[in-house]
Design a protein around this motif. Structure first.
Motif, mmCIF file in Angstrom:
data_model
loop_
_atom_site.group_PDB
_atom_site.id
_atom_site.type_symbol
_atom_site.label_atom_id
_atom_site.label_comp_id
_atom_site.label_asym_id
_atom_site.label_seq_id
_atom_site.Cartn_x
_atom_site.Cartn_y
_atom_site.Cartn_z
ATOM 1 N N ASN A 114 0.829 -1.215 0.000
ATOM 2 C CA ASN A 114 0.000 0.000 0.000
ATOM 3 C C ASN A 114 0.857 1.256 0.000
ATOM 4 O O ASN A 114 0.563 2.230 -0.698
ATOM 5 N N GLU A 115 1.944 1.217 0.775
ATOM 6 C CA GLU A 115 2.838 2.375 0.846
ATOM 7 C C GLU A 115 3.530 2.594 -0.493
ATOM 8 O O GLU A 115 3.631 3.725 -0.983
ATOM 9 N N ARG A 117 2.477 1.665 -3.427
ATOM 10 C CA ARG A 117 1.471 2.094 -4.398
ATOM 11 C C ARG A 117 1.146 3.574 -4.222
ATOM 12 O O ARG A 117 1.056 4.327 -5.205
ATOM 13 N N GLN A 118 1.006 4.002 -2.977
ATOM 14 C CA GLN A 118 0.682 5.405 -2.722
ATOM 15 C C GLN A 118 1.812 6.317 -3.181
ATOM 16 O O GLN A 118 1.570 7.359 -3.809
#
Length: 347
Positions: A114-115, A117-118
């Motif tokens: 998630n990190e 991707r962000q």
């Protein structure tokens, strides 16, 4: 030095003067806001006066006249000589180090999906690129337009930084600047010192353009770390020192650095053998609120770094403030009913 907040809680500090800029600011923030918000570390109004303590009084277990909490900055040896009941010993500073292995993609592979991707999405949106610089005019721009305004915005009167001569001669001339550009405009940067023939990189002075909080909200401040890791992986660096930090997992900067999975270590400089001794002088509701809201990185008998979380029957441990990362040798929860019970012969 004694700091108080209304009539609720008073903290006394004695010892290394650096403690006034490294240790106390976060503790002051914890003192001055409601207990259910203390983990954010936001500063509040304070009153302070000077109340010197002698080492003889401290060794007898005597705090400042009106102190609920006693904090002492001293050597490791001296900390071990002070009363052990109702107390913890913390590192004075900790460092976060990353071993650089493989290419940039491999390095970011340790960050959560998630990190990653962000960051990728924000990088495309803001057109972030990095640029390195070794010209003194570039350093002056960074120092005057980024670093000093950022320190003023973030720390106010408690700003801590290197002066211009130190920045130029001890840091910049032994390394470089890395700027984060947003659509071609410099918006953030860091001074890096290169050591061990370029195999080790220490991130030292940081700043965003004009200290503008917009660059924190956009993610540009975080991009400094990701893009420094990317540059290091491409240029033969084997170790990145993300610089020093205070022994409190609740600090936002600690929580961000955790995402990069660094190893937390004792410093290799003159802070290595310095410690922070914290003692609860009184057992009050305010003291209990403070200790529960303020997880700490302590040192055990073997000088290993261990996270400590306080709790009691009505105050659950703040385990959501995570400290787990390499170099932190586990955690322990401490029952305040046991911790605050005086040992016979002490007060």
């Amino acid at each position: 030095m004694t700091t108080s907040v209304g009539e609720r809680l008073t903290l006394a500090y004695q010892g290394f003067p650096e403690g006034l800029t490294y240790v106390l600011p976060y503790l002051r923030g914890q003192l001055s806001i409601p207990s259910d918000e203390r983990a954010s570390g936001r500063p509040g109004p304070l009153s302070a006066d000077f109340s010197p303590l002698t080492w003889r009084r401290i060794r007898r277990g005597a705090g400042a006249a009106d102190a609920d909490l006693l904090v002492v900055g001293c050597s490791s040896r001296r900390a071990r000589m002070l009363p052990r009941d109702r107390s913890l010993i913390l590192p004075f500073r900790v460092h976060a180090r990353i071993d650089v292995v493989g290419d940039p993609a491999a390095m970011l592979g340790s960050v959560s999906p998630n990190e990653r991707r962000q960051f990728a999405q924000l990088r495309r949106r803001h057109e972030w690129t990095y640029e390195t610089a070794t010209d003194v005019d570039d350093l002056r721009f960074f120092y005057e337009r980024m670093h000093l305004p950022t320190m003023e915005t973030r720390h106010g009167e408690e700003t801590r930084s290197a002066d211009w001569a130190t920045t130029l001669d001890s840091l910049f001339r032994h390394g470089m600047l890395l700027f984060v550009n947003e659509a071609g405009k410099r918006v953030a940067g860091v001074v890096c010192r290169l050591e061990e023939d370029g195999r080790s990189l220490r991130m030292r002075l940081f700043g965003v353009l004009d200290g503008d909080e917009t660059h924190y909200r956009s993610g540009a401040a975080k991009a400094v770390y990701y893009l420094t890791v990317e540059w290091a992986a491409r240029h033969g660096v084997r170790c990145i020192d993300l610089s020093g930090g205070d022994p409190f997992p609740g600090k936002g900067v600690f929580q961000f650095k955790r995402r990069l999975h660094p190893t937390i270590t004792h410093p290799q400089d003159h802070y290595r053998d310095r410690r922070v001794y914290v003692r609860a002088v009184r057992d009050t509701a305010a003291v209990r609120d403070f200790l529960v809201a303020t997880p700490m990185l302590s040192v055990d008998e073997a000088e290993r770094i261990v996270a400590v979380y306080f709790h009691d029957s009505s105050r659950p441990a703040r385990l959501g403030i995570r400290a787990a990362t390499p170099g932190v040798h586990g955690s322990r929860t401490v029952d305040l009913d046991e911790f605050l019970t005086p040992v016979r012969g002490t007060g």
